[in-house]
Design a protein around this motif. Structure first.
Motif, PDB file in Angstrom:
ATOM      1  N   CYS A 283      35.058  22.169 -35.882  1.00 33.92           N
ATOM      2  CA  CYS A 283      35.013  22.055 -37.343  1.00 33.92           C
ATOM      3  C   CYS A 283      35.068  20.578 -37.731  1.00 33.92           C
ATOM      4  O   CYS A 283      35.194  19.712 -36.862  1.00 33.92           O
ATOM      5  CB  CYS A 283      36.169  22.831 -37.990  1.00 33.92           C
ATOM      6  N   ASN A 284      34.958  20.296 -39.011  1.00 34.27           N
ATOM      7  CA  ASN A 284      34.983  18.912 -39.479  1.00 34.27           C
ATOM      8  C   ASN A 284      36.028  18.771 -40.581  1.00 34.27           C
ATOM      9  O   ASN A 284      35.896  19.367 -41.648  1.00 34.27           O
ATOM     10  CB  ASN A 284      33.607  18.507 -40.010  1.00 34.27           C
ATOM     11  N   THR A 285      37.075  17.993 -40.287  1.00 30.73           N
ATOM     12  CA  THR A 285      38.123  17.771 -41.286  1.00 30.73           C
ATOM     13  C   THR A 285      38.013  16.379 -41.914  1.00 30.73           C
ATOM     14  O   THR A 285      38.792  16.029 -42.788  1.00 30.73           O
ATOM     15  CB  THR A 285      39.529  17.932 -40.658  1.00 30.73           C
ATOM     16  N   ASP A 286      37.033  15.583 -41.441  1.00 29.15           N
ATOM     17  CA  ASP A 286      36.867  14.219 -41.957  1.00 29.15           C
ATOM     18  C   ASP A 286      36.585  14.194 -43.454  1.00 29.15           C
ATOM     19  O   ASP A 286      37.197  13.451 -44.209  1.00 29.15           O
ATOM     20  CB  ASP A 286      35.692  13.519 -41.259  1.00 29.15           C
ATOM     21  N   TYR A 287      35.606  15.022 -43.862  1.00 33.19           N
ATOM     22  CA  TYR A 287      35.117  14.895 -45.238  1.00 33.19           C
ATOM     23  C   TYR A 287      36.180  15.310 -46.241  1.00 33.19           C
ATOM     24  O   TYR A 287      36.303  14.728 -47.316  1.00 33.19           O
ATOM     25  CB  TYR A 287      33.818  15.678 -45.435  1.00 33.19           C
ATOM     26  N   VAL A 288      37.019  16.297 -45.896  1.00 33.95           N
ATOM     27  CA  VAL A 288      38.088  16.731 -46.813  1.00 33.95           C
ATOM     28  C   VAL A 288      39.074  15.593 -47.016  1.00 33.95           C
ATOM     29  O   VAL A 288      39.416  15.231 -48.149  1.00 33.95           O
ATOM     30  CB  VAL A 288      38.823  17.973 -46.256  1.00 33.95           C
ATOM     31  N   GLY A 289      39.530  14.999 -45.893  1.00 32.91           N
ATOM     32  CA  GLY A 289      40.499  13.902 -45.977  1.00 32.91           C
ATOM     33  C   GLY A 289      39.965  12.716 -46.743  1.00 32.91           C
ATOM     34  O   GLY A 289      40.644  12.155 -47.610  1.00 32.91           O
TER      35      GLY A 289
ATOM     36  N   ALA B 138      37.712  -4.395 -57.220  1.00 31.85           N
ATOM     37  CA  ALA B 138      37.516  -2.955 -56.975  1.00 31.85           C
ATOM     38  C   ALA B 138      38.837  -2.279 -56.605  1.00 31.85           C
ATOM     39  O   ALA B 138      39.730  -2.911 -56.033  1.00 31.85           O
ATOM     40  CB  ALA B 138      36.505  -2.746 -55.855  1.00 31.85           C
ATOM     41  N   GLN B 139      38.936  -0.995 -56.934  1.00 31.42           N
ATOM     42  CA  GLN B 139      40.026  -0.166 -56.427  1.00 31.42           C
ATOM     43  C   GLN B 139      39.748   0.060 -54.933  1.00 31.42           C
ATOM     44  O   GLN B 139      38.580   0.231 -54.539  1.00 31.42           O
ATOM     45  CB  GLN B 139      40.010   1.184 -57.169  1.00 31.42           C
ATOM     46  N   ILE B 140      40.774  -0.005 -54.087  1.00 30.04           N
ATOM     47  CA  ILE B 140      40.524   0.216 -52.652  1.00 30.04           C
ATOM     48  C   ILE B 140      41.273   1.443 -52.151  1.00 30.04           C
ATOM     49  O   ILE B 140      42.348   1.786 -52.652  1.00 30.04           O
ATOM     50  CB  ILE B 140      40.894  -1.025 -51.802  1.00 30.04           C
ATOM     51  N   VAL B 141      40.667   2.116 -51.172  1.00 26.61           N
ATOM     52  CA  VAL B 141      41.297   3.263 -50.503  1.00 26.61           C
ATOM     53  C   VAL B 141      41.217   3.014 -49.001  1.00 26.61           C
ATOM     54  O   VAL B 141      40.122   2.778 -48.470  1.00 26.61           O
ATOM     55  CB  VAL B 141      40.582   4.587 -50.865  1.00 26.61           C
ATOM     56  N   THR B 142      42.353   3.017 -48.326  1.00 26.66           N
ATOM     57  CA  THR B 142      42.379   2.691 -46.894  1.00 26.66           C
ATOM     58  C   THR B 142      42.035   3.907 -46.038  1.00 26.66           C
ATOM     59  O   THR B 142      42.166   5.056 -46.467  1.00 26.66           O
ATOM     60  CB  THR B 142      43.770   2.177 -46.465  1.00 26.66           C
ATOM     61  N   GLY B 143      41.641   3.610 -44.797  1.00 23.87           N
ATOM     62  CA  GLY B 143      41.346   4.671 -43.833  1.00 23.87           C
ATOM     63  C   GLY B 143      42.568   5.492 -43.480  1.00 23.87           C
ATOM     64  O   GLY B 143      42.461   6.619 -42.982  1.00 23.87           O
ATOM     65  N   VAL B 144      43.759   4.928 -43.733  1.00 25.73           N
ATOM     66  CA  VAL B 144      45.004   5.661 -43.453  1.00 25.73           C
ATOM     67  C   VAL B 144      45.047   6.947 -44.275  1.00 25.73           C
ATOM     68  O   VAL B 144      45.482   8.002 -43.790  1.00 25.73           O
ATOM     69  CB  VAL B 144      46.237   4.766 -43.755  1.00 25.73           C
ATOM     70  N   GLU B 145      44.572   6.883 -45.529  1.00 21.01           N
ATOM     71  CA  GLU B 145      44.579   8.068 -46.396  1.00 21.01           C
ATOM     72  C   GLU B 145      43.685   9.171 -45.819  1.00 21.01           C
ATOM     73  O   GLU B 145      44.038  10.348 -45.822  1.00 21.01           O
ATOM     74  CB  GLU B 145      44.127   7.696 -47.810  1.00 21.01           C
ATOM     75  N   MET B 146      42.516   8.771 -45.330  1.00 20.89           N
ATOM     76  CA  MET B 146      41.612   9.738 -44.701  1.00 20.89           C
ATOM     77  C   MET B 146      42.239  10.282 -43.420  1.00 20.89           C
ATOM     78  O   MET B 146      42.195  11.481 -43.144  1.00 20.89           O
ATOM     79  CB  MET B 146      40.280   9.053 -44.374  1.00 20.89           C
ATOM     80  N   PHE B 147      42.826   9.376 -42.635  1.00 18.38           N
ATOM     81  CA  PHE B 147      43.442   9.748 -41.363  1.00 18.38           C
ATOM     82  C   PHE B 147      44.520  10.817 -41.563  1.00 18.38           C
ATOM     83  O   PHE B 147      44.548  11.833 -40.870  1.00 18.38           O
ATOM     84  CB  PHE B 147      44.036   8.488 -40.717  1.00 18.38           C
TER      85      PHE B 147
ATOM     86  N   TYR C  36      46.191  16.735 -41.304  1.00 20.46           N
ATOM     87  CA  TYR C  36      46.919  17.936 -41.742  1.00 20.46           C
ATOM     88  C   TYR C  36      46.245  19.199 -41.202  1.00 20.46           C
ATOM     89  O   TYR C  36      46.865  20.057 -40.583  1.00 20.46           O
ATOM     90  CB  TYR C  36      46.948  18.041 -43.278  1.00 20.46           C
ATOM     91  N   GLU C  37      44.945  19.277 -41.466  1.00 22.68           N
ATOM     92  CA  GLU C  37      44.215  20.493 -41.084  1.00 22.68           C
ATOM     93  C   GLU C  37      44.130  20.632 -39.562  1.00 22.68           C
ATOM     94  O   GLU C  37      44.250  21.727 -39.017  1.00 22.68           O
ATOM     95  CB  GLU C  37      42.800  20.479 -41.693  1.00 22.68           C
ATOM     96  N   GLN C  38      43.935  19.502 -38.870  1.00 25.83           N
ATOM     97  CA  GLN C  38      43.843  19.566 -37.404  1.00 25.83           C
ATOM     98  C   GLN C  38      45.150  20.075 -36.805  1.00 25.83           C
ATOM     99  O   GLN C  38      45.141  20.928 -35.914  1.00 25.83           O
ATOM    100  CB  GLN C  38      43.496  18.187 -36.840  1.00 25.83           C
ATOM    101  N   TYR C  39      46.268  19.546 -37.295  1.00 26.68           N
ATOM    102  CA  TYR C  39      47.573  19.978 -36.782  1.00 26.68           C
ATOM    103  C   TYR C  39      47.739  21.490 -36.952  1.00 26.68           C
ATOM    104  O   TYR C  39      48.211  22.192 -36.052  1.00 26.68           O
ATOM    105  CB  TYR C  39      48.691  19.232 -37.506  1.00 26.68           C
TER     106      TYR C  39
END
Length: 526
Positions: free
Chosen positions: A347-353, A491-500, A505-508
């Motif tokens: 499955c792919n949990t990347d796009y949700v995060g 610009a507003q920034i969003v780090t990769g930590v938020e995606m990670f 969550y879903e993978q666990y």
């Protein structure tokens, strides 16, 4: 010392450890005093015994110093005097070297390591019986490759026939699948065995010793100061991998990638496993050929995997069953093996995060519309990269009503993805002058800017002023050059930590069947 190492190992932490596999700290030092200091450090670190590498000493008086090293060591001892021809530092004559090992044995060493090539001479020059307390380890080291299972089997038989109390061999990993042959030998061994595969691709051979019944594993006192390639630290063995809790029924999880050592996933999942008493271990898995990896490790013991660059698309082809969303994206980042039949589900949990993190970022910066629709609706969403993560974000953004542009070094790949989702394509070089409107959103899904190449960025700072929000999937470092420059550009920034965190969550939950400990995850990552 009155106890042999295995007895000490059993007495330590009684009731809290699930295995009897020992942790040995290899000690390399220039002087005897430094060696004595390292012994104390090894005891404090939680080692069960120490390997005293006599060949690392710049000078020592065997008649005096060997006795000092034995008497003043707070842990059981393993004496090794490794010659240059077996990967060590000793360059003198054989008789002197073997005499020192005899002396250590007679003075009360708990273990002696003698090379298979030298064991006959060791016996022939030895007069009298070997003390019962001292265990003879007969060793063989291959610094080039890992032989076939058949050749390894005959090597073990030769070591056994030499009179070894404990068989030891180390090979070199050219591919992570080499480790499977070591597990096969270890689990079927009728005698105590130390078997490991050197190098980063062999890491799991060192961590999973307790699962397959290895006598001991080596753990260094300090990161980088190793006696052989690929040794983890004792700190990591005990606190990152929960080494004492591993056993035959422990399930194996890991992050598949190349490179992969930068990933924080093992820290995240192992802490979470420990917090609920889940019997699993999560490791870095440096994989070159993912299809070969899954063909080799097909047992249900290998229960679940995160998947990162560059394998997300190839992993899709290895699955027996694929989540429809992942199929649309054309990439998976999470694979779970069904315990009933061993089939792989992807499955792919990347796009949700990632999409959730970007939406939250837009709402925080007051760019969200008043209606219930996604703040991405109608936005121009530029995705850098057309690999697995790029596909996931492009699909997710499109689903939320954004107008998607794909930018990639290879224009053809960008065009292919753009066509698949109904978007626009540009080459990465065109991105500098691409600003049909202000207030766009930029999402970097490539590894540009990741450690160690932290000075790189996919987009020049001048172009960033046209974006209202910039997201970077890279999370090592947390604040990449791209994000720093985007913030400077307003610009507003969003780090990769938020995606990670979001995708974890879903993978666990898929790995364990348990609810994700979200507060714990955030605490660990921060």
């Amino acid at each position: 010392m009155e106890l042999v190492a295995s007895e000490v190992g059993l007495k330590m932490e009684t009731g809290t450890r699930r295995n009897q596999t020992l942790i040995c700290a290899p000690l390399m030092a220039d002087t005897v005093d430094q060696m004595l200091s390292l012994m104390q450090k090894a005891k404090q670190s939680g080692a069960d015994l120490v390997e005293i590498r006599l060949d690392s000493l710049k000078s020592f008086n065997a008649a005096i110093d060997v006795e000092i090293l034995i008497k003043r060591c707070p842990l059981p001892t393993l004496f090794t005097y490794r010659p240059v021809w077996e990967g060590g530092q000793y360059e003198g004559d054989e008789k002197s070297r073997l005499d020192v090992l005899h002396l250590a044995m007679e003075l009360g060493a708990d273990h002696i390591d003698v090379e298979l090539k030298a064991v006959e001479e060791f016996y022939s020059s030895f007069h009298g019986n070997k003390p019962a307390k001292c265990k003879l380890i007969v060793s063989s080291h291959n610094y080039h490759n890992t032989p076939s299972a058949e050749d390894l089997g005959s090597l073990v038989a030769r070591i056994q026939a030499s009179g070894a109390d404990i068989v030891k061999f180390a090979t070199t990993a050219q591919d992570i699948t080499d480790v499977a042959r070591i597990f096969q030998i270890t689990v079927h061994s009728q005698v105590p065995i130390i078997a490991m595969v050197m190098g980063e691709r062999g890491l799991m051979s060192r961590i999973l010793c307790p699962k397959f019944g290895g006598y001991l594993t080596f753990g260094t006192l300090e990161s980088g100061k190793v006696s052989a390639p690929g040794q983890p630290t004792i700190e990591d063995l005990l606190n990152l991998y929960n080494f004492r809790q591993l056993g035959p029924d422990t399930k194996i999880y890991g992050i598949i990638g190349k490179p992969v050592s930068h990933s924080k996933s093992p820290k995240l999942y192992n802490e979470a496993f420990k917090s609920v008493g889940f019997n699993g271990v999560f490791m870095h898995l440096l994989v070159d050929d993912i299809e070969k990896f899954f063909q080799t490790y097909s047992s249900t013991d290998f229960a679940g995997f995160s998947c990162t660059i560059p394998h997300k698309e190839a992993a899709l082809k290895c699955c027996d069953e694929i989540d429809p969303v992942a199929k649309s994206i054309g990439a998976v980042n999470c694979l779970v093996r069904r315990p009933t039949d061993g089939k792989l589900f992807g499955c792919n949990t990347d796009y949700v995060g990632a999409i959730t993190a970007i939406e939250d970022g837009l709402r925080d910066s007051h760019h969200a519309s008043i209606s219930n629709e996604s703040p991405l609706a109608g936005k121009l969403f530029v995705v850098v990269g057309a690999g697995g993560a790029g596909k996931a974000l492009a699909y997710g953004a499109k689903q939320k009503g954004a107008r998607v542009v794909i930018a990639n070094r290879t224009y053809e790949r960008a065009r292919e993805l753009a066509d698949a989702i109904g978007g626009q394509a540009v080459s990465l070089s065109e991105l500098e002058s691409f600003h049909p409107e202000d207030g766009m959103i930029l999402a970097n899904t490539t590894s540009i800017g990741m450690q160690p190449k932290v000075d790189e960025t996919p987009v020049a700072q001048e172009a960033l002023k046209h974006y209202s929000l910039v997201f970077d999937a890279v999370y090592t470092p947390k604040y990449t050059r791209l994000l720093r420059e985007a913030e400077e550009a307003g610009a507003q920034i969003v780090t990769g930590v938020e995606m990670f965190i979001g995708q974890a969550y879903e993978q666990y939950e898929r790995f364990t069947g348990l609810p994700a400990p979200k507060e714990l995850f955030r605490r660990i990552v921060s």
